[in-house]
Design a protein around this motif. Structure first.
Motif, mmCIF file in Angstrom:
data_model
loop_
_atom_site.group_PDB
_atom_site.id
_atom_site.type_symbol
_atom_site.label_atom_id
_atom_site.label_comp_id
_atom_site.label_asym_id
_atom_site.label_seq_id
_atom_site.Cartn_x
_atom_site.Cartn_y
_atom_site.Cartn_z
ATOM 1 N N UNK A 15 -1.818 71.498 85.476
ATOM 2 C CA UNK A 15 -2.081 70.120 85.071
ATOM 3 C C UNK A 15 -2.667 70.177 83.670
ATOM 4 N N UNK A 16 -1.901 69.704 82.688
ATOM 5 C CA UNK A 16 -2.251 69.883 81.280
ATOM 6 C C UNK A 16 -2.292 68.529 80.576
ATOM 7 N N UNK A 17 -3.187 68.407 79.596
ATOM 8 C CA UNK A 17 -3.260 67.174 78.817
ATOM 9 C C UNK A 17 -4.478 67.173 77.926
ATOM 10 N N UNK A 18 -4.602 66.139 77.127
ATOM 11 C CA UNK A 18 -5.773 66.043 76.261
ATOM 12 C C UNK A 18 -7.001 65.700 77.107
ATOM 13 N N UNK A 19 -8.200 65.794 76.537
ATOM 14 C CA UNK A 19 -9.408 65.539 77.317
ATOM 15 C C UNK A 19 -9.468 64.121 77.893
ATOM 16 N N UNK A 20 -10.047 64.032 79.068
ATOM 17 C CA UNK A 20 -10.413 62.748 79.673
ATOM 18 C C UNK A 20 -9.222 61.847 79.993
ATOM 19 N N UNK A 21 -8.124 62.430 80.484
ATOM 20 C CA UNK A 21 -6.973 61.611 80.869
ATOM 21 C C UNK A 21 -6.822 61.501 82.388
ATOM 22 N N UNK A 22 -7.703 62.188 83.138
ATOM 23 C CA UNK A 22 -7.662 62.082 84.594
ATOM 24 C C UNK A 22 -7.135 63.303 85.314
ATOM 25 N N UNK A 102 -3.591 54.357 73.664
ATOM 26 C CA UNK A 102 -2.568 54.685 72.680
ATOM 27 C C UNK A 102 -2.527 56.193 72.448
ATOM 28 N N UNK A 103 -1.424 56.646 71.900
ATOM 29 C CA UNK A 103 -1.318 58.059 71.538
ATOM 30 C C UNK A 103 -2.100 58.305 70.247
ATOM 31 N N UNK A 104 -2.224 59.572 69.896
ATOM 32 C CA UNK A 104 -2.952 59.912 68.677
ATOM 33 C C UNK A 104 -2.722 61.362 68.320
ATOM 34 N N UNK A 105 -3.570 61.882 67.458
ATOM 35 C CA UNK A 105 -3.427 63.256 66.977
ATOM 36 C C UNK A 105 -3.514 64.260 68.118
ATOM 37 N N UNK A 106 -4.448 64.028 69.061
ATOM 38 C CA UNK A 106 -4.603 64.970 70.161
ATOM 39 C C UNK A 106 -3.357 65.036 71.028
ATOM 40 N N UNK A 107 -2.726 63.875 71.272
ATOM 41 C CA UNK A 107 -1.526 63.862 72.098
ATOM 42 C C UNK A 107 -0.382 64.595 71.406
ATOM 43 N N UNK A 108 -0.282 64.458 70.085
ATOM 44 C CA UNK A 108 0.730 65.196 69.324
ATOM 45 C C UNK A 108 0.492 66.698 69.466
ATOM 46 N N UNK A 111 1.693 67.869 72.972
ATOM 47 C CA UNK A 111 3.157 67.939 73.078
ATOM 48 C C UNK A 111 3.713 69.098 72.261
ATOM 49 N N UNK A 112 3.108 69.360 71.114
ATOM 50 C CA UNK A 112 3.575 70.488 70.300
ATOM 51 C C UNK A 112 3.372 71.810 71.026
ATOM 52 N N UNK A 113 2.315 71.897 71.841
ATOM 53 C CA UNK A 113 2.049 73.127 72.587
ATOM 54 C C UNK A 113 2.940 73.248 73.827
ATOM 55 N N UNK A 114 3.351 72.106 74.385
ATOM 56 C CA UNK A 114 4.189 72.125 75.587
ATOM 57 C C UNK A 114 5.684 72.165 75.280
ATOM 58 N N UNK A 115 6.046 71.834 74.064
ATOM 59 C CA UNK A 115 7.434 71.588 73.709
ATOM 60 C C UNK A 115 8.392 72.692 74.141
ATOM 61 N N UNK A 144 10.314 62.277 71.794
ATOM 62 C CA UNK A 144 11.597 62.181 71.096
ATOM 63 C C UNK A 144 11.470 62.637 69.647
ATOM 64 N N UNK A 145 10.363 62.308 68.997
ATOM 65 C CA UNK A 145 10.142 62.749 67.620
ATOM 66 C C UNK A 145 9.979 64.268 67.554
ATOM 67 N N UNK A 146 9.350 64.831 68.555
ATOM 68 C CA UNK A 146 9.123 66.282 68.580
ATOM 69 C C UNK A 146 10.425 67.047 68.747
ATOM 70 N N UNK A 147 11.316 66.535 69.604
ATOM 71 C CA UNK A 147 12.552 67.253 69.913
ATOM 72 C C UNK A 147 13.769 66.738 69.159
#
Length: 308
Positions: A15-22, A102-108, A111-115, A144-147
């Protein structure tokens, strides 16, 4: 519990994600028990915590990881490495996002690490009940922007709405994950819920009470170190714990006026500790200043962090 007449399935899911997403809330919802620290303060999970779900189909081991973020000190870098390193040995990844934010720098960064992780990814759109999917297009756009291709062409990614707090779609998530698990025997005993070392669980329970009582007054740079767990003294387990803070002003806040905060933390933590160990507990808490504990390998290893 297991049905011996058919082949069992087993595997691991990160279970992976930025801090404090549940992430921790989801793990607790899956297991039906509280095994992972839950708080409104980011970075409350600092190690891999394995939660074990077993039913007649087999067994799934869920790894609740620290929030992925671009930190600078040894502890932050450690947590990022733990989160990403957990992906190597799993069969699937839950990319947990807060669909009410909203998304932000942390979410980017996440995704860059999971891509290119090479694993099936379930994008768990948490808190979908709050905003009815208002920000979901932002998360889709980031992928979509990442890939560089529409998300409909990403065969390894599945969008999945849920509410970890309310338990919405949690059972359906487990069903989906079992479809992705290979055949295999149990990885842990059928009655196991977690492999979290007991001392680490004790420290997490105490730290959770600190976060709940003080909210934003003390930053996440606060630690709990279990100094000793003594054998029973007439049917009472004696636990001594040190609360590490970085400055004198933080120490004053943790102790509180007339020792009120520290006393309340001790009272609430003791109840949970007794539930954890199944016996009466005498808890002693001490607040100590350690300005650079986040850079101290010895202190970090004493808390259960393993540096290679």
């Amino acid at each position: 519990m297991a049905n011996k007449s058919k082949q069992l399935k087993s595997g691991m899911v990160a279970i992976v994600g930025r801090p404090n997403v549940g992430k921790s809330t989801l793990l607790n919802a899956i297991l039906g028990e509280k095994v992972s620290i839950v708080s409104d303060v980011p970075q409350t999970t600092r190690n891999q915590i394995r939660g074990i779900h077993t039913d007649e189909r087999g067994q799934i081991v869920f790894i609740d990881t620290p929030g992925i973020h671009a930190g600078r000190d040894k502890l932050d870098k450690y947590m990022d490495r733990v989160a990403i390193g957990s992906i190597d040995s799993v069969e699937a990844v839950i990319h947990m996002v807060d669909a009410s934010e909203k998304t932000g720098v942390e979410e980017k960064h996440v995704i860059s690490r999971l891509n290119k992780c090479g694993k099936p990814i379930i994008v768990a759109l948490n808190k979908i009940d709050i905003t009815k999917g208002k920000f979901v297009p932002e998360y889709i756009k980031l992928w979509e922007e990442t890939r560089g291709v529409p998300i409909t062409e990403m065969t390894d990614i599945t969008l999945f709405p849920l509410s970890a707090l309310k338990g919405t779609n949690v059972k359906k998530l487990i069903d989906m994950l079992f479809e992705r698990m290979p055949q295999g025997p149990f990885l842990y005993p059928a009655d196991a819920i977690t492999d979290l070392p007991k001392r680490m669980a004790m420290a997490d329970l105490i730290r959770e009470k600190l976060f709940h009582l003080m909210k934003q007054e003390v930053p996440h740079s606060i630690a709990v170190l279990i100094e000793s767990v003594q054998p029973k003294r007439g049917k009472v387990l004696h636990i001594r714990a040190n609360i590490l803070v970085e400055r004198e002003s933080q120490k004053e806040i943790v102790i509180g006026k007339g020792g009120g905060i520290l006393k309340q933390v001790g009272t609430e933590a003791r109840r949970d500790l007794e539930e954890l160990v199944g016996e009466k507990v005498f808890l002693e808490l001490f607040v100590k200043i350690s300005s650079r504990w986040r850079e101290d390998f010895t202190a970090l290893e004493d808390m259960g962090y393993v540096f290679n």
